[in-house]
Structures are given as C-alpha cells and as structure tokens.
Scaffold this motif. Sequence first.
Motif, PDB file in Angstrom:
ATOM      1  N   LEU A   5     -12.071 -23.897  37.940  1.00  0.00           N
ATOM      2  CA  LEU A   5     -10.971 -22.827  38.160  1.00  0.00           C
ATOM      3  C   LEU A   5     -10.144 -23.161  39.422  1.00  0.00           C
ATOM      4  O   LEU A   5      -8.983 -23.194  39.332  1.00  0.00           O
ATOM      5  N   ILE A   6     -10.811 -23.628  40.381  1.00  0.00           N
ATOM      6  CA  ILE A   6      -9.902 -24.140  41.640  1.00  0.00           C
ATOM      7  C   ILE A   6      -9.284 -25.454  41.282  1.00  0.00           C
ATOM      8  O   ILE A   6      -7.969 -25.593  41.771  1.00  0.00           O
ATOM      9  N   TYR A   7      -9.589 -26.154  40.717  1.00  0.00           N
ATOM     10  CA  TYR A   7      -8.850 -27.383  40.342  1.00  0.00           C
ATOM     11  C   TYR A   7      -7.650 -27.044  39.328  1.00  0.00           C
ATOM     12  O   TYR A   7      -6.590 -27.697  39.363  1.00  0.00           O
ATOM     13  N   PHE A   8      -7.905 -26.251  38.405  1.00  0.00           N
ATOM     14  CA  PHE A   8      -6.816 -25.712  37.683  1.00  0.00           C
ATOM     15  C   PHE A   8      -5.418 -25.413  38.262  1.00  0.00           C
ATOM     16  O   PHE A   8      -4.639 -25.743  37.952  1.00  0.00           O
ATOM     17  N   GLY A   9      -5.827 -24.610  39.373  1.00  0.00           N
ATOM     18  CA  GLY A   9      -4.569 -24.355  40.127  1.00  0.00           C
ATOM     19  C   GLY A   9      -3.982 -25.372  40.894  1.00  0.00           C
ATOM     20  O   GLY A   9      -2.754 -25.174  40.929  1.00  0.00           O
ATOM     21  N   PHE A  10      -4.545 -26.283  41.323  1.00  0.00           N
ATOM     22  CA  PHE A  10      -4.070 -27.341  41.748  1.00  0.00           C
ATOM     23  C   PHE A  10      -3.167 -28.349  41.026  1.00  0.00           C
ATOM     24  O   PHE A  10      -2.006 -28.784  41.089  1.00  0.00           O
ATOM     25  N   ILE A  11      -3.690 -28.350  39.887  1.00  0.00           N
ATOM     26  CA  ILE A  11      -2.996 -29.450  38.851  1.00  0.00           C
ATOM     27  C   ILE A  11      -1.962 -28.727  38.038  1.00  0.00           C
ATOM     28  O   ILE A  11      -0.821 -29.391  37.882  1.00  0.00           O
ATOM     29  N   TYR A  12      -2.193 -27.421  37.931  1.00  0.00           N
ATOM     30  CA  TYR A  12      -1.026 -26.609  37.824  1.00  0.00           C
ATOM     31  C   TYR A  12       0.268 -26.922  38.486  1.00  0.00           C
ATOM     32  O   TYR A  12       1.386 -27.089  38.016  1.00  0.00           O
ATOM     33  N   GLY A  13       0.229 -26.881  39.817  1.00  0.00           N
ATOM     34  CA  GLY A  13       1.262 -26.895  40.735  1.00  0.00           C
ATOM     35  C   GLY A  13       1.904 -28.683  40.709  1.00  0.00           C
ATOM     36  O   GLY A  13       2.867 -28.765  40.847  1.00  0.00           O
ATOM     37  N   LEU A  14       0.747 -29.486  40.607  1.00  0.00           N
ATOM     38  CA  LEU A  14       0.988 -30.902  40.575  1.00  0.00           C
ATOM     39  C   LEU A  14       2.080 -31.289  39.233  1.00  0.00           C
ATOM     40  O   LEU A  14       2.939 -31.825  39.601  1.00  0.00           O
ATOM     41  N   TYR A  15       1.459 -30.572  38.127  1.00  0.00           N
ATOM     42  CA  TYR A  15       2.398 -31.254  36.982  1.00  0.00           C
ATOM     43  C   TYR A  15       3.770 -30.305  36.892  1.00  0.00           C
ATOM     44  O   TYR A  15       4.575 -30.845  36.233  1.00  0.00           O
ATOM     45  N   ALA A  16       3.539 -29.096  37.162  1.00  0.00           N
ATOM     46  CA  ALA A  16       5.115 -28.282  37.181  1.00  0.00           C
ATOM     47  C   ALA A  16       5.936 -29.131  38.191  1.00  0.00           C
ATOM     48  O   ALA A  16       7.223 -29.383  37.905  1.00  0.00           O
ATOM     49  N   LEU A  17       5.614 -29.684  39.127  1.00  0.00           N
ATOM     50  CA  LEU A  17       6.404 -30.303  40.105  1.00  0.00           C
ATOM     51  C   LEU A  17       6.812 -31.833  39.562  1.00  0.00           C
ATOM     52  O   LEU A  17       7.958 -32.149  39.297  1.00  0.00           O
TER      53      LEU A  17
END
Length: 446
Positions: free
Chosen positions: A251-263
């Motif tokens: 779940l922690i990783y989910f948030g980071f990767i959501y931001g990474l790929y949105a950018l």
Amino acid sequence: MTTTPTSVETSTISKIVWRLVPFLGLMFFINFLDRTAIGFAGPNGMTQDLGLSAAQFGFAAGIFFFGYIILEIPSNLALHKFGARRWLARIMVSWGIVSLLFTFVQDATQLYWLRFLLGIAEAGFFPGAILFLSLWVPARHRAKVLAVFYVAQPLTTVIGAPLASLLIDMHGLFGLEGWRVMFMGVSIPAILVGIVTYFYLPDTPNDATWLTPAERDWLNEELAREDRSKSTGGHISRKALTDGRVWALSLIYFGFIYGLYALGFFLPTIIGGFETAFGTKFTVMQRGLITAIPYLPAAVALVLWSRDATRRGVRPWHIGIPALLGALSIPLALTMQSPAATIAVITVTACAIFSALPNFWSFPARFLTGAGAAAGIALINTMGNVAGFAAPYITGAVKDWTGGYVVPMVIVGGFMALSALLAFLILPRLEGPVAAPDVRPLRKAA
C-alpha cells in the motif's frame, strides 16, 4: 553502532558495485524508457494521428500494467528457479521485439493490444532486478547499492527526454512520422542488451570469476547468515503472499508509484499545455529538455538521501518525509502562475518520489528470504503496477471530465499522503533490525 568493514568485505562490495550495478542500471534505464516512451509520443503527434482523447491515451498508457500484473509473480518465481541470467535476458529481448511493433501501430485498438503485450513481455523485470541484488548484497550495504541502481530511473528522463525529442525530430526517416521513429529508436537497444545479458550476468556469487575465493566465501557466508536470522526464513511463497507486512508495504508503494507514473506519462502533455495556459511556444526539443528538468535534481536528491539512510540506517522517516513532501507539492504545482514556477514545484515532487524509492526496497529484505522474497517482492511491485494502471487512466479520465489537470493532481497528492501516513504508522512495526550502516565510501576494485 557503526561496524568497520574488513578488507575482504570492502573489496567484495566494491566489485559488485562496479561489475553488476552499472549494467543493471543500464537495463533499468532501457526498461523505464521503453515503458514511458508513449508519454513522449502522445503530445508529439501520436494522439492526433490515432485520434485519442485524454482518457484513451491514459488507458493505453495504463493497460501495460494489466499484462505486467498477470505474469509478475510467476515471472519472479521463474527467475528464482531458472536464474537471473537466462530470465532477465529473455525479458529484455521479448519487450524489445514488442516495443518495435509500436512503430507500425495504426489505431487505438492496436495501441491497446501492444501496450498489454508489452506489459506481459516486461513482467518481472524490476522485481527480478531487486531480487537479484538482494541475492548479492548483504543488508547493511543494500541501501547504498540500491541507490546506485535506482539513479538510472530519474536519469532515464534526464537523458531519455532529449533523446526521444531528437528521434521525434527525425520526422520522415524511413517515411515514418517522428513519434514512430522514436519507438523504433528506443526498442532496438533492449534487444541488443538482452542478448548481452545472457553472456554477462552471473547467476550467483559462485559463478562470478571476478571474485577471489576469499571474497566468494565471505559473501556466501554473510548472505547465508542473514537468511538464517530472518524470522520468516522458512516462508514459502504462499505465506509471503498472505503476510500483513507485505501488504502494508504494498500500500505504501502504491502511493509512490501512482505519483511516479502520473508525472511520467502526463508531464510532457502538461508542458505542451503551457502554450495555452501561459502563451508560451516551445519546440519539440525544448519540451523534451523542460521535461528533463525535474529529474536531474531528483537524481541528486536520491543519492544524498540514500547516503543519509546508509549512514543512519534506513528509518521509517526516510520514506514518510518524502511521501509527505510529494503529497503537498504535486497539487500545488498546477496553481502556479508561470511555467518556471510550475516546473520548480514539480521538481520538489520528483525529488520526493525518487528519494524514497531505493530506501523503501530495503524493508522487504528485512524479513523475507528465498521463494518468499521472490513472491513478496513481486506482490509489492504488483501493487505498484496497479497504481501504474490507475494513475494514467484516472488522470486522463478526470482531466476529460474537469477540463484540466488540477483535480487529477490533487488525487495524486491524496495517494501520496496515504503512503506518508502508512510509512509513519506501519514501518516502525516491521520486524527486523535496522542494518548496521557502513559509512565508508566505495572504492573501485582493482
């Protein structure tokens, strides 16, 4: 308390860093460039030529992760069974061939299918690389080595954005549109490096002829000692997949990767929109260079933050603080009143995301080993890939709905805020000691 490394330890880790990590970093560079190439193609002719809406573009970007998710855990277990050399080489050649086919895509349906197949072809590469490094690097050196490996990701955009722009500017080469030339140019290196991988990578320390017998003995003994000390050392893959700690990390990783790929997928499009928002005009190459701006400071921040984590031992706040900075900065970026201010705030977001990621990956190895590590790491990365689908699709759909990117970026900030909260609440509870840091600088082995 700091442990002073022995001479054999220093020489062994130094050889691993210089012999393996740059090559794995090159593989990672090609991997991330291939999967995000669609982000450069979209605003430079592909969206118009294929008649895509923002939601369709986001779906095409995100469907890649459907295929990846389906085969990720089986692929990582196959790597554990067959060895990194064969499996990583197979993955690279496969995705290079599929990536090459994007050169000839004619409509949205073909684009969807190729992105789906690209995900299947790439499945298991990133968790496989992380697993491979965990099989070579003792815990107290892992944050440092992962930082060297992970710096390839922001550098992919620093180097890749101008490179993609250069290829796009070759419009007319072989009678192709510029974005098609770009897809051709970024796919061929994957095939070539995949072939080299088969002959270059050793599967285990025992296969590394560049290690002395004393270095191999020390490394094998150190890694075996760590495996025995892990409380879940007996975990089989099924138990790892039901471990609450693995799901918390997911779940922690989910948030980071959501931001990474949105950018990653929409930053070139956002920059393309500066012309309408601020009355500016940029060439293809200028847009590529602007896209690269946030990622060079991000690479520096990654190294410095990981150096601090190595010195202190990785702590939960090494993950939580960057997540909080990302949560606050990304929605703020699109309220800025100039291109320079927008890019400056997005740079803070990029620094936050990349500072946390290599340190994050030191946590699973604290309590997972063997097939359990292969399955657990793959599950965590699978959740990241769910975010990889959700981020571009939701961003594109909400942009079509609202007419702008402010609300989509607020959603990004919300997911990163969740990661920050979980990092501060959950990570301190993870079982396993903080690795004793090694503060001595790496020196290239003779």
